[in-house]
Design a protein around this motif. Structure first.
Motif, PDB file in Angstrom:
ATOM      1  N   THR A  33       0.825  -1.147  -0.051  1.00 27.93           N
ATOM      2  CA  THR A  33      -0.100  -0.032   0.003  1.00 27.93           C
ATOM      3  C   THR A  33       0.863   1.365  -0.048  1.00 27.93           C
ATOM      4  OG1 THR A  33      -0.084  -0.068   2.331  1.00 27.93           O
ATOM      5  CG2 THR A  33      -1.926  -1.112   1.123  1.00 27.93           C
ATOM      6  N   SER A  34       2.155   1.198   0.359  1.00 31.07           N
ATOM      7  CA  SER A  34       2.876   2.324   0.249  1.00 31.07           C
ATOM      8  C   SER A  34       2.818   2.995   1.410  1.00 31.07           C
ATOM      9  CB  SER A  34       2.986   3.121  -0.985  1.00 31.07           C
ATOM     10  OG  SER A  34       3.473   2.547  -2.044  1.00 31.07           O
ATOM     11  N   GLU A  35       2.141   2.512   2.662  1.00 29.21           N
ATOM     12  CA  GLU A  35       1.701   3.175   3.763  1.00 29.21           C
ATOM     13  C   GLU A  35       2.895   3.222   4.612  1.00 29.21           C
ATOM     14  OE1 GLU A  35      -2.432   2.988   6.124  1.00 29.21           O
ATOM     15  OE2 GLU A  35      -0.770   1.293   6.706  1.00 29.21           O
ATOM     16  N   VAL A  36       3.323   4.397   5.134  1.00 27.30           N
ATOM     17  CA  VAL A  36       4.216   4.490   6.213  1.00 27.30           C
ATOM     18  C   VAL A  36       3.634   4.752   7.641  1.00 27.30           C
ATOM     19  CG1 VAL A  36       6.406   5.817   6.795  1.00 27.30           C
ATOM     20  CG2 VAL A  36       5.726   5.532   4.527  1.00 27.30           C
ATOM     21  N   THR A  37       4.220   4.047   8.746  1.00 19.36           N
ATOM     22  CA  THR A  37       3.796   4.114  10.053  1.00 19.36           C
ATOM     23  C   THR A  37       4.637   4.952  10.744  1.00 19.36           C
ATOM     24  OG1 THR A  37       2.419   2.168  10.021  1.00 19.36           O
ATOM     25  CG2 THR A  37       3.233   3.042  12.110  1.00 19.36           C
ATOM     26  N   PHE A  38       4.212   6.003  11.670  1.00 11.40           N
ATOM     27  CA  PHE A  38       5.165   6.748  12.230  1.00 11.40           C
ATOM     28  C   PHE A  38       4.427   6.448  13.852  1.00 11.40           C
ATOM     29  CE2 PHE A  38       5.427   9.007   8.501  1.00 11.40           C
ATOM     30  CZ  PHE A  38       6.925   9.041   8.472  1.00 11.40           C
ATOM     31  N   GLN A  39       5.709   6.099  15.018  1.00  7.76           N
ATOM     32  CA  GLN A  39       4.974   5.750  16.226  1.00  7.76           C
ATOM     33  C   GLN A  39       5.461   6.801  17.154  1.00  7.76           C
ATOM     34  OE1 GLN A  39       3.860   2.684  16.591  1.00  7.76           O
ATOM     35  NE2 GLN A  39       3.649   2.472  18.759  1.00  7.76           N
ATOM     36  N   ARG A  40       4.265   7.153  18.162  1.00 11.93           N
ATOM     37  CA  ARG A  40       4.677   8.090  19.159  1.00 11.93           C
ATOM     38  C   ARG A  40       5.626   7.623  20.341  1.00 11.93           C
ATOM     39  NH1 ARG A  40      -1.335  11.122  20.094  1.00 11.93           N
ATOM     40  NH2 ARG A  40      -1.181  12.755  18.182  1.00 11.93           N
ATOM     41  N   TYR A  41       6.525   8.446  20.813  1.00 14.35           N
ATOM     42  CA  TYR A  41       7.384   7.791  21.929  1.00 14.35           C
ATOM     43  C   TYR A  41       7.240   8.914  23.162  1.00 14.35           C
ATOM     44  CZ  TYR A  41      10.096   4.492  19.300  1.00 14.35           C
ATOM     45  OH  TYR A  41      10.354   3.175  18.843  1.00 14.35           O
ATOM     46  N   ILE A  42       7.556   8.217  24.202  1.00 19.47           N
ATOM     47  CA  ILE A  42       7.685   8.907  25.264  1.00 19.47           C
ATOM     48  C   ILE A  42       8.911   8.552  26.229  1.00 19.47           C
ATOM     49  CG2 ILE A  42       6.841   9.295  27.886  1.00 19.47           C
ATOM     50  CD1 ILE A  42       4.083   9.610  26.837  1.00 19.47           C
ATOM     51  N   GLN A  43       9.865   9.526  26.342  1.00 20.76           N
ATOM     52  CA  GLN A  43      11.072   9.138  27.179  1.00 20.76           C
ATOM     53  C   GLN A  43      11.739   7.757  26.734  1.00 20.76           C
ATOM     54  OE1 GLN A  43      12.087  11.195  30.060  1.00 20.76           O
ATOM     55  NE2 GLN A  43      10.614  12.373  29.088  1.00 20.76           N
ATOM     56  N   GLY A  44      11.916   8.020  25.417  1.00 19.90           N
ATOM     57  CA  GLY A  44      12.535   6.810  24.828  1.00 19.90           C
ATOM     58  C   GLY A  44      11.829   5.267  24.579  1.00 19.90           C
ATOM     59  N   TYR A  45      10.492   5.403  24.924  1.00 21.79           N
ATOM     60  CA  TYR A  45       9.725   3.998  24.826  1.00 21.79           C
ATOM     61  C   TYR A  45       8.623   4.371  23.976  1.00 21.79           C
ATOM     62  CZ  TYR A  45      12.423   2.194  28.754  1.00 21.79           C
ATOM     63  OH  TYR A  45      13.508   1.845  29.416  1.00 21.79           O
ATOM     64  N   PRO A  46       8.239   3.228  23.080  1.00 20.28           N
ATOM     65  CA  PRO A  46       7.105   3.520  22.087  1.00 20.28           C
ATOM     66  C   PRO A  46       6.008   3.462  22.947  1.00 20.28           C
ATOM     67  CG  PRO A  46       7.865   1.405  21.894  1.00 20.28           C
ATOM     68  CD  PRO A  46       8.936   2.081  22.709  1.00 20.28           C
ATOM     69  N   VAL A  47       4.894   4.458  22.565  1.00 23.13           N
ATOM     70  CA  VAL A  47       3.640   4.433  23.079  1.00 23.13           C
ATOM     71  C   VAL A  47       2.610   3.291  22.165  1.00 23.13           C
ATOM     72  CG1 VAL A  47       1.397   5.779  23.651  1.00 23.13           C
ATOM     73  CG2 VAL A  47       3.897   6.599  23.949  1.00 23.13           C
ATOM     74  N   PHE A  48       1.917   2.246  23.155  1.00 27.89           N
ATOM     75  CA  PHE A  48       0.870   1.645  22.585  1.00 27.89           C
ATOM     76  C   PHE A  48      -0.532   1.864  22.827  1.00 27.89           C
ATOM     77  CE2 PHE A  48       5.065  -0.784  22.072  1.00 27.89           C
ATOM     78  CZ  PHE A  48       4.917  -1.119  20.463  1.00 27.89           C
ATOM     79  N   SER A  49      -1.379   1.641  22.139  1.00 29.87           N
ATOM     80  CA  SER A  49      -2.833   1.936  22.369  1.00 29.87           C
ATOM     81  C   SER A  49      -3.760   1.008  21.900  1.00 29.87           C
ATOM     82  CB  SER A  49      -3.554   3.505  21.945  1.00 29.87           C
ATOM     83  OG  SER A  49      -3.339   3.598  20.609  1.00 29.87           O
ATOM     84  N   THR A  50      -5.010   0.828  22.072  1.00 27.68           N
ATOM     85  CA  THR A  50      -6.041   0.345  21.508  1.00 27.68           C
ATOM     86  C   THR A  50      -6.125   0.246  19.810  1.00 27.68           C
ATOM     87  OG1 THR A  50      -7.547   0.294  23.274  1.00 27.68           O
ATOM     88  CG2 THR A  50      -8.356  -0.738  21.130  1.00 27.68           C
ATOM     89  N   GLN A  51      -5.848  -0.578  19.070  1.00 23.96           N
ATOM     90  CA  GLN A  51      -5.548  -0.463  17.589  1.00 23.96           C
ATOM     91  C   GLN A  51      -4.792   0.544  17.007  1.00 23.96           C
ATOM     92  OE1 GLN A  51      -9.782  -0.231  16.479  1.00 23.96           O
ATOM     93  NE2 GLN A  51      -9.859  -2.292  16.111  1.00 23.96           N
ATOM     94  N   GLN A  52      -3.841   1.020  18.135  1.00 22.70           N
ATOM     95  CA  GLN A  52      -2.785   1.928  17.779  1.00 22.70           C
ATOM     96  C   GLN A  52      -3.264   3.309  17.357  1.00 22.70           C
ATOM     97  OE1 GLN A  52      -0.090   1.376  19.137  1.00 22.70           O
ATOM     98  NE2 GLN A  52       1.419   0.753  17.586  1.00 22.70           N
ATOM     99  N   LEU A  53      -4.845   3.477  17.657  1.00 25.61           N
ATOM    100  CA  LEU A  53      -5.415   4.860  17.207  1.00 25.61           C
ATOM    101  C   LEU A  53      -4.768   5.852  17.950  1.00 25.61           C
ATOM    102  CD1 LEU A  53      -9.138   3.361  17.043  1.00 25.61           C
ATOM    103  CD2 LEU A  53      -7.552   3.743  15.278  1.00 25.61           C
ATOM    104  N   GLU A  54      -4.366   5.772  19.308  1.00 23.52           N
ATOM    105  CA  GLU A  54      -3.915   7.063  19.943  1.00 23.52           C
ATOM    106  C   GLU A  54      -2.278   7.203  19.940  1.00 23.52           C
ATOM    107  OE1 GLU A  54      -5.753   9.288  21.335  1.00 23.52           O
ATOM    108  OE2 GLU A  54      -7.354   8.446  22.576  1.00 23.52           O
ATOM    109  N   SER A  55      -1.549   6.067  19.187  1.00 14.22           N
ATOM    110  CA  SER A  55      -0.343   5.976  19.166  1.00 14.22           C
ATOM    111  C   SER A  55       0.468   6.311  18.045  1.00 14.22           C
ATOM    112  CB  SER A  55       0.298   4.885  20.157  1.00 14.22           C
ATOM    113  OG  SER A  55      -0.464   3.711  19.556  1.00 14.22           O
ATOM    114  N   SER A  56      -0.051   6.138  16.905  1.00 13.59           N
ATOM    115  CA  SER A  56       0.839   6.098  15.625  1.00 13.59           C
ATOM    116  C   SER A  56       0.146   6.837  14.345  1.00 13.59           C
ATOM    117  CB  SER A  56       0.761   4.542  14.983  1.00 13.59           C
ATOM    118  OG  SER A  56      -0.473   4.082  14.938  1.00 13.59           O
ATOM    119  N   VAL A  57       0.868   7.374  13.636  1.00 12.30           N
ATOM    120  CA  VAL A  57       0.327   8.263  12.575  1.00 12.30           C
ATOM    121  C   VAL A  57       0.677   7.400  11.442  1.00 12.30           C
ATOM    122  CG1 VAL A  57       0.614  10.243  11.112  1.00 12.30           C
ATOM    123  CG2 VAL A  57       1.023  10.270  13.805  1.00 12.30           C
TER     124      VAL A  57
END
Length: 438
Positions: free
Chosen positions: A311-335
């Protein structure tokens, strides 16, 4: 006045101050972003500046030591200033002809002598850092690597390794010096943990050999206003038709649709554009990065996490203090971003961002089991390690039950399978249910 009462008062004051400042910030920004009458050009919705080095930085730095043949992983959060300074100015000579090198042979090479290895989460095309190489051949723009390594005892020995395809690229020279590498390894605030190698699928990763203590984090979060983005995506808002169904608002013109879902606090963008497949991999990543800079207001760091070839889709992950943030279906934590030749095609961005860190009562840290024991747990599940692509420590987005404006970030182990991240216990539970036919 009791301590509990004092904390309640302080929290109320912080929330009120955050809301006031956010209101001032976003309303002022809205005035600046009012589209011109002629509808010429988009105005950025992001107030957070980001660099290419930050977003595409290595996720792990591993020091392969000749002493006891140990491997030490540096804390990426504490090395970010070094990475920003030296990766931003790195320079290499010509890339030599690539050689086949098995993953085992690569690991055996790093087990002899003193090596420093930079590990990237997702494949990096040489073209992304084209200016750092002397006379990079055109056909190398789409060639990839996910490891950069150098020898401390012979600093001129430096190379790039494609783990998945088992291809090794060396370069004739670089501007890295022993002093620069020692500055990284012996920095006063640096923190190392001992790690071990684990083979997963067609790659391998490094996991902690011992238990790790990680801090809990608590933040006030802010929900960004819709008009911050509508003015970004529509050059002439007078042509936009807004429709609301349930908790979803749709903004539509002749070519573009933007949906804002208030239930899950996400915005999705869709525009049908022709994709002739002429863009190079590096052009797609650079285009996605430029779009990220336009829309993402996460106040902490963001990292390139994944590229989906189909799909040529790129995923960018949110981080806090060096650790990736994970959330339900990644809705709050990835672009999620898809860019084609004519521009942005698809986008999904969370609308809530962390604002003010809080100090609340309760435990301040959580001790996670070693990565070695986590891998043993996974080996003992019905499918074993076969479906596992990666394992890593992260922070779970947990909504406060007392106040919707407060989010707790709890440390946990995470497992990636079929490009989806699961909290460790949830993943094991799902495997057991599948094995038992539930």
């Amino acid at each position: 006045m009791t301590w509990s009462r004092i904390k309640h008062v302080l929290l109320t004051v912080l929330i009120g101050l955050s809301l006031f400042l956010s209101f001032q910030l976003w309303t002022a920004g809205g005035e600046l972003r009012e589209p011109a009458s002629g509808g010429s050009g988009f105005v950025p919705a992001s107030l957070v500046d980001r660099t290419l080095t930050e977003v595409f930085a290595p996720n792990q730095i591993v020091w392969h030591r000749s002493i006891n043949e140990s491997k030490q992983k540096a804390d990426a959060f504490h090395t970010r200033d070094w990475i920003e300074e030296y990766f931003n100015t790195m320079n290499f000579g010509e890339v030599n002809n690539p050689q086949r090198l098995s993953r085992q042979a690569y690991q055996d090479q790093l087990a002899t002598g003193e090596w420093v290895e930079f590990v990237f989460d997702a494949p990096i095309p040489f073209g992304l850092f084209e200016e750092a190489f002397d006379d990079l051949p055109t056909d190398y723009e789409n060639r990839i690597f996910n490891r950069l390594y150098l020898n401390r005892e012979n600093i001129e020995t430096i190379g790039f390794y494609d783990v998945n395809n088992e291809i090794d690229y060396t370069v004739s020279e670089s501007n890295f010096t022993s002093e620069i590498i020692n500055e990284l390894l012996f920095a006063a605030n640096n923190q190392f943990i001992e790690v071990e190698t684990v083979a997963l699928g067609d790659s391998f990763t490094y996991v902690s050999a011992d238990e790790v203590e990680i801090e809990y984090h608590d933040y006030l979060v802010e929900r960004l206003p819709n008009n911050l983005y509508i003015n970004q995506f529509f050059a002439d808002t007078s042509e936009v038709d807004a429709r609301r169904t349930g908790q979803t608002t749709r903004y539509i013109d002749l070519t573009t649709e933007v949906r804002i879902n208030d239930a899950v606090n996400t915005l999705t963008y869709l525009r049908q554009r022709t994709d002739m497949g002429q863009m190079t991999f590096s052009e797609r990543l650079l285009g996605s990065f430029q779009e990220l800079r336009q829309v993402e207001n996460w106040t902490e760091t963001i990292h390139y996490q994944q590229y989906t070839h189909g799909t040529s889709e790129v995923t960018f992950q949110r981080y806090i203090q060096g650790y990736p943030v994970f959330s339900t279906q990644q809705l709050e934590s990835s672009v999620l971003i898809t860019v084609v030749e004519s521009g942005l095609s698809n986008l999904r961005v969370p609308l809530r961002v962390v604002q003010t860190p809080l100090t609340l009562g309760g435990e301040s840290t959580k001790t996670l089991p070693s990565g070695v024991s986590v891998v043993e747990q996974l080996e003992n599940t019905a499918p074993g390690l076969d479906p596992v692509q990666n394992v890593r420590k992260g922070l779970t987005w947990v909504q406060s039950e007392e106040d919707s404006r407060v989010v707790h970030f709890e440390p946990n182990w995470y497992v990636q399978s079929d490009n989806v991240w699961y909290e460790l216990n949830r993943y094991i539970q799902l495997q057991e249910e599948m094995h038992n036919g539930l």
